[in-house]
Design an enzyme around this catalytic site. Structure first.
Site, mmCIF file in Angstrom:
data_model
loop_
_atom_site.group_PDB
_atom_site.id
_atom_site.type_symbol
_atom_site.label_atom_id
_atom_site.label_comp_id
_atom_site.label_asym_id
_atom_site.label_seq_id
_atom_site.Cartn_x
_atom_site.Cartn_y
_atom_site.Cartn_z
ATOM 1 C CG HIS A 81 -1.787 1.197 1.323
ATOM 2 N ND1 HIS A 81 -3.009 1.256 0.698
ATOM 3 C CD2 HIS A 81 -1.629 2.394 1.933
ATOM 4 C CE1 HIS A 81 -3.566 2.427 0.930
ATOM 5 N NE2 HIS A 81 -2.756 3.136 1.675
ATOM 6 C CG ASP A 160 -11.613 3.808 5.696
ATOM 7 O OD1 ASP A 160 -11.149 4.677 6.452
ATOM 8 O OD2 ASP A 160 -11.318 3.731 4.489
ATOM 9 N NE ARG A 167 -9.912 10.859 8.419
ATOM 10 C CZ ARG A 167 -8.991 10.062 7.873
ATOM 11 N NH1 ARG A 167 -9.314 8.836 7.476
ATOM 12 N NH2 ARG A 167 -7.760 10.458 7.722
ATOM 13 C CB SER A 182 -8.220 5.383 7.251
ATOM 14 O OG SER A 182 -8.534 5.326 5.902
ATOM 15 C CE LYS A 186 -8.602 2.138 3.411
ATOM 16 N NZ LYS A 186 -8.822 3.484 2.905
HETATM 17 N N1 URA Z 1 -5.518 6.817 2.510
HETATM 18 C C1 URA Z 1 -6.443 6.141 3.234
HETATM 19 O O1 URA Z 1 -6.839 5.040 2.881
HETATM 20 N N2 URA Z 1 -6.918 6.716 4.342
HETATM 21 C C2 URA Z 1 -6.506 7.922 4.789
HETATM 22 O O2 URA Z 1 -6.972 8.372 5.819
HETATM 23 C C3 URA Z 1 -5.545 8.632 4.027
HETATM 24 C C4 URA Z 1 -5.068 8.043 2.885
#
Ligand code: URA
Length: 425
Positions: A81, A160, A167, A182, A186
């Site tokens: 990621h 999320d 947010r 967040s 995932k």
């Molecule tokens: N990417 C994400 O998945 N979440 C965040 O809060 C910021 C970047």
């Protein structure tokens, strides 16, 4: 005693730590609509201002993961990621590279967010590529080709999605515990036991400075460990676009050029990420992993990329013919007004320029972008080509001035860019 949202918000206002029970309660009641957007916004702002300790952040991560489903594979997979950057197309190099080495990659990616590009938008450049494959198909493609990249499914970390949208509207994105929970909710839901995070800092990244990037990385690695996952984080520089192309088609062009053997920063960071994932998956030292990765890269990964794209229904003509990716109505070149060294290419300015180009068209947004004809450190002469713009709308004098300001030319040769800062384990 009954849990009340008012008391939870007030606790955070007073900088007190929330319990697991309170955090689980907030997340499940926000998803079901019992907690309102107004209440949740207030809590998010209190978290932004007063923070969360690592245990609270872990509880928040797990509560968000539990709000959706968790994937389970019957074989080992790895995941990677990036916290988001400009011209960050490492996934498209790294995935066929690892798959060609027998390491299975299960990747759900996102679309562009703000000025940072999204892998899913880039994959759609391959006409017909279906980013919305079902889990069964995802699984089948990984087994058949060694890798699959699809869009984040809505039932992964459902909370999320809702919290992130709030947010985004309430200026509460820039919080290390909120970003960490967040991202990790995932990643933990995606079922891979090996996760590599590419945490970027600099002008084109969420984290503007190295210190914050390292804090974020350490927190995410800790969350992974608490969940018995092997998580490492590479801290990398995002002040300058990672490759010459910015814009979906142009970034895919850079990917193909890299796979075809061009030496550039995209290759450097892709090799670094692949090396770390190989070390994690095979428990070998860095020298051995780097050697295996270089051998696999030099053997060629084009056929593997084609196989993966094909398996998702995508056309592979661009992989054989990358110049076709640069076809557009207007091709405008900008030349340097002075001689000297390229000492900076401002990633944020370049990304904003490309965003603006995309906003001008209703269709084929993927075709709008730029290719830098120079790199940081290059010696240039006045009149040399700096950048080429590919657009379906006409480029004005103001546009030319805007993109030119992203390029800083100095008399002195700049210091070599340190692309990779460190790896946190
Ligand atoms: N990417 C994400 O998945 N979440 C965040 O809060 C910021 C970047």
């Amino acid at each position: 005693m009954d849990i009340l949202m008012y008391n939870i918000i007030d606790k955070k206002r007073l900088r007190q730590a929330l319990t697991k029970e309170e955090i689980d309660w907030v997340v499940s009641n926000y998803v079901s609509g019992i907690v309102s957007d107004a209440e949740m916004s207030s809590l998010l702002m209190a978290i932004c201002l007063n923070g969360m300790n690592d245990t609270e952040t872990y509880y928040l991560t797990k509560a968000m993961q539990a709000s959706g489903k968790t994937i389970k594979f019957s074989y080992p997979t790895v995941d990677k990621h990036s916290t988001g950057g400009v011209s960050d197309s490492t996934t498209l190099v790294l995935t066929p590279l690892l798959a060609s080495m027998g390491i299975r990659v299960a990747k759900m990616s996102g679309r562009g967010l703000g000025t940072t590009g999204g892998t899913i938008d880039k994959l759609e450049v391959f006409k017909g590529y279906d980013v919305y494959k079902s889990f069964d198909e995802f699984n089948r493609i990984i087994k058949e080709t060694g890798a699959s990249i699809i869009a984040q499914s809505a039932d992964i970390a459902t909370a999320d999605k809702k919290i992130y949208a709030l947010r985004d509207k309430t200026a509460t994105v820039a919080s290390i515990p909120l970003i960490a929970s967040s991202v990790m909710s995932k990643k933990l839901a995606m079922g891979s036991n090996i996760i590599l995070l590419d945490v970027k800092y600099g002008k084109g990244a969420f984290m503007q400075n190295k210190r914050d990037a390292i804090r974020l990385a350490k927190l995410m690695v800790k969350i992974g460990k608490l969940d018995n996952k092997k998580v490492w984080a590479v801290i990398s520089n995002m002040n300058v676009p990672l490759a010459e192309g910015v814009g979906c088609a142009q970034e895919v062009y850079s990917v193909i050029k890299t796979i075809d053997g061009e030496e550039n920063n995209l290759k450097k960071i892709s090799i670094e990420l692949a090396t770390n994932l190989y070390m994690m998956a095979k428990n070998v030292d860095r020298a051995a992993a780097l050697s295996e990765v270089n051998i696999a890269f030099d053997k060629g990964i084009k056929d593997k990329l084609k196989q993966i794209v094909n398996a998702h229904g995508g056309a592979t003509e661009y992989i054989d013919n990358p110049d076709k990716l640069l076809e557009s109505k207007y091709v405008t070149t900008i030349n340097a007004s002075e001689s000297g060294y390229i000492s900076d290419i401002d990633a944020l300015n370049v990304a904003r320029f490309v965003m603006e180009l995309k906003q001008r068209v209703d269709n084929d947004k993927y075709r709008q972008g730029i290719i830098s004809n120079v790199s940081v450190g290059d010696r240039i002469l006045a009149g040399d080509k700096l950048v080429t713009i590919y657009s379906d709308t006409k480029i004005s004098v103001e546009d030319k001035d805007a993109i030119r300001t992203a390029y800083t030319i100095t008399n002195r040769k700049p210091k070599k860019l340190k692309l990779i800062e460190k790896v946190i384990k």
